[in-house]
Design an enzyme around this catalytic site. Structure first.
Site, PDB file in Angstrom:
ATOM      1  N   ASP A 112       0.814  -1.228   0.000  1.00 33.48           N
ATOM      2  CA  ASP A 112       0.000   0.000   0.000  1.00 33.48           C
ATOM      3  C   ASP A 112       0.842   1.270   0.000  1.00 33.48           C
ATOM      4  O   ASP A 112       2.048   1.226   0.258  1.00 33.48           O
ATOM      5  CB  ASP A 112      -0.968  -0.003   1.200  1.00 33.48           C
ATOM      6  CG  ASP A 112      -0.362  -0.613   2.453  1.00 33.48           C
ATOM      7  OD1 ASP A 112       0.878  -0.584   2.583  1.00 33.48           O
ATOM      8  OD2 ASP A 112      -1.116  -1.110   3.310  1.00 33.48           O
ATOM      9  N   HIS A 164      -7.451  -5.051  10.165  1.00 26.91           N
ATOM     10  CA  HIS A 164      -7.177  -4.824   8.738  1.00 26.91           C
ATOM     11  C   HIS A 164      -5.911  -5.543   8.302  1.00 26.91           C
ATOM     12  O   HIS A 164      -4.999  -5.774   9.091  1.00 26.91           O
ATOM     13  CB  HIS A 164      -7.159  -3.324   8.377  1.00 26.91           C
ATOM     14  CG  HIS A 164      -5.952  -2.541   8.790  1.00 26.91           C
ATOM     15  ND1 HIS A 164      -5.994  -1.164   8.976  1.00 26.91           N
ATOM     16  CD2 HIS A 164      -4.663  -2.890   9.036  1.00 26.91           C
ATOM     17  CE1 HIS A 164      -4.786  -0.733   9.305  1.00 26.91           C
ATOM     18  NE2 HIS A 164      -3.968  -1.748   9.353  1.00 26.91           N
TER      19      HIS A 164
HETATM   20  C1  F6R Z   1       1.392  -1.596   6.127  1.00 24.33           C
HETATM   21  C2  F6R Z   1       0.082  -2.241   6.206  1.00 24.33           C
HETATM   22  C3  F6R Z   1      -0.709  -2.269   7.466  1.00 24.33           C
HETATM   23  C4  F6R Z   1       0.120  -2.606   8.705  1.00 24.33           C
HETATM   24  C5  F6R Z   1      -0.756  -2.597   9.957  1.00 24.33           C
HETATM   25  C6  F6R Z   1       0.075  -2.810  11.207  1.00 24.33           C
HETATM   26  O1  F6R Z   1       1.932  -1.688   4.841  1.00 24.33           O
HETATM   27  O2  F6R Z   1      -0.366  -2.720   5.226  1.00 24.33           O
HETATM   28  O3  F6R Z   1      -1.746  -3.206   7.337  1.00 24.33           O
HETATM   29  O4  F6R Z   1       0.718  -3.868   8.535  1.00 24.33           O
HETATM   30  O5  F6R Z   1      -1.429  -1.388  10.057  1.00 24.33           O
HETATM   31  O6  F6R Z   1       0.928  -1.713  11.381  1.00 24.33           O
HETATM   32  P1  F6R Z   1       2.102  -1.736  12.453  1.00 24.33           P
HETATM   33  O7  F6R Z   1       3.045  -2.797  12.014  1.00 24.33           O
HETATM   34  O8  F6R Z   1       2.731  -0.369  12.370  1.00 24.33           O
HETATM   35  O9  F6R Z   1       1.473  -2.034  13.757  1.00 24.33           O
END
Ligand code: F6R
Length: 242
Positions: free
Chosen positions: A67, A138
């Site tokens: 993304d 998500h």
């Molecule tokens: C990032 C993405 C998001 C993150 C998720 C967790 O490219 O696609 O789905 O993996 O928001 O974020 P963190 O790792 O910062 O807790």
């Protein structure tokens, strides 16, 4: 779904690094799907070290990120392009034309979504997809309620995601409210998927992913429908799982 239980963040990162290395050693021209955020940072550090030690090489590897925020240029320190360059790409031996992210400043965003989807298809699809988990379940930026049939698309970010990601910005108002994301259907086409989960803040989402029903209200629950998913999660993240 195979669940690998680890003690903490460092062990999760090490295990993920091992699995990605194994993939590259088995197939040197692997196509990897990559994530940004705090979760995979330790894994990237491990892969950088293995590359420096000449244990692995990314020379023939291609990567596709999940993304990108809409409206941020590639040079913006909060863009995912910038994150990937700084935290990974410029520190390994990958060719710049082998790394791909959706373009958040494309003038025609619909065309950009199609271009990205087609590009992934044109290299034969993703062999191994790395995912993080949102506190709301998500995966990529497919927020609760996203269709399991969704392809790469422009999406609105949920308030919970804006709040969670505000830590990287000066204020929550500065977090872009839209992104281009690989869709759930795009993610589910990957040959193998590794979901990385660390910390208590993800415990409820992980419980719903593993113990709950498969529902579009919990995007990560779709992973139960995939035949090759490994979850690497630490004790804190697994604390609510039955
Ligand atoms: C990032 C993405 C998001 C993150 C998720 C967790 O490219 O696609 O789905 O993996 O928001 O974020 P963190 O790792 O910062 O807790």
């Amino acid at each position: 779904m195979k669940i690998i239980r680890v003690k903490d963040y460092d062990e999760m990162s090490q295990k993920a690094c091992e699995l990605v290395s194994d993939q590259i050693l088995k197939q040197k021209d692997s196509v990897l799907g990559l994530a940004t955020g705090s979760t995979p940072e330790g894994m990237y550090e491990g892969l950088i070290e293995k590359t420096s030690n000449k244990e692995i090489s990314f020379k023939d590897v291609r990567t596709f990120n999940l993304d990108e925020y809409i409206g941020l240029s590639e040079e913006d320190p909060n863009s995912y392009h910038y994150f990937m360059e700084e935290n990974f790409f410029k520190r390994i031996d990958i060719s710049p034309d082998h790394t791909h992210l959706p373009k958040g400043k494309a003038t025609d965003l619909q065309a950009e979504c199609q271009r990205y989807e087609d590009l992934i298809e044109s290299v034969g699809g993703i062999d191994l997809q790395i995912l993080g988990l949102g506190t709301n379940g998500h995966i990529a930026f497919n927020e609760p309620g996203s269709s399991f049939k969704s392809p790469t698309a422009v999406v609105d970010l949920a308030q919970e995601t804006l709040d969670a990601n505000a830590r990287f910005f000066d204020s929550v108002e500065e977090v872009p409210t839209q992104a281009i994301t690989m869709g759930i259907a795009s993610i589910m086409k990957a040959g193998k998927i590794i979901l990385l989960v660390s910390g208590e803040s993800k415990a409820e989402a992980l419980k719903q992913t593993i113990n709950g029903e498969v529902t579009e209200d919990v995007p990560s629950s779709v992973l139960k429908n995939h035949s090759n998913v490994t979850i690497i999660a630490d004790e804190a993240a697994l604390s609510l799982v039955e």
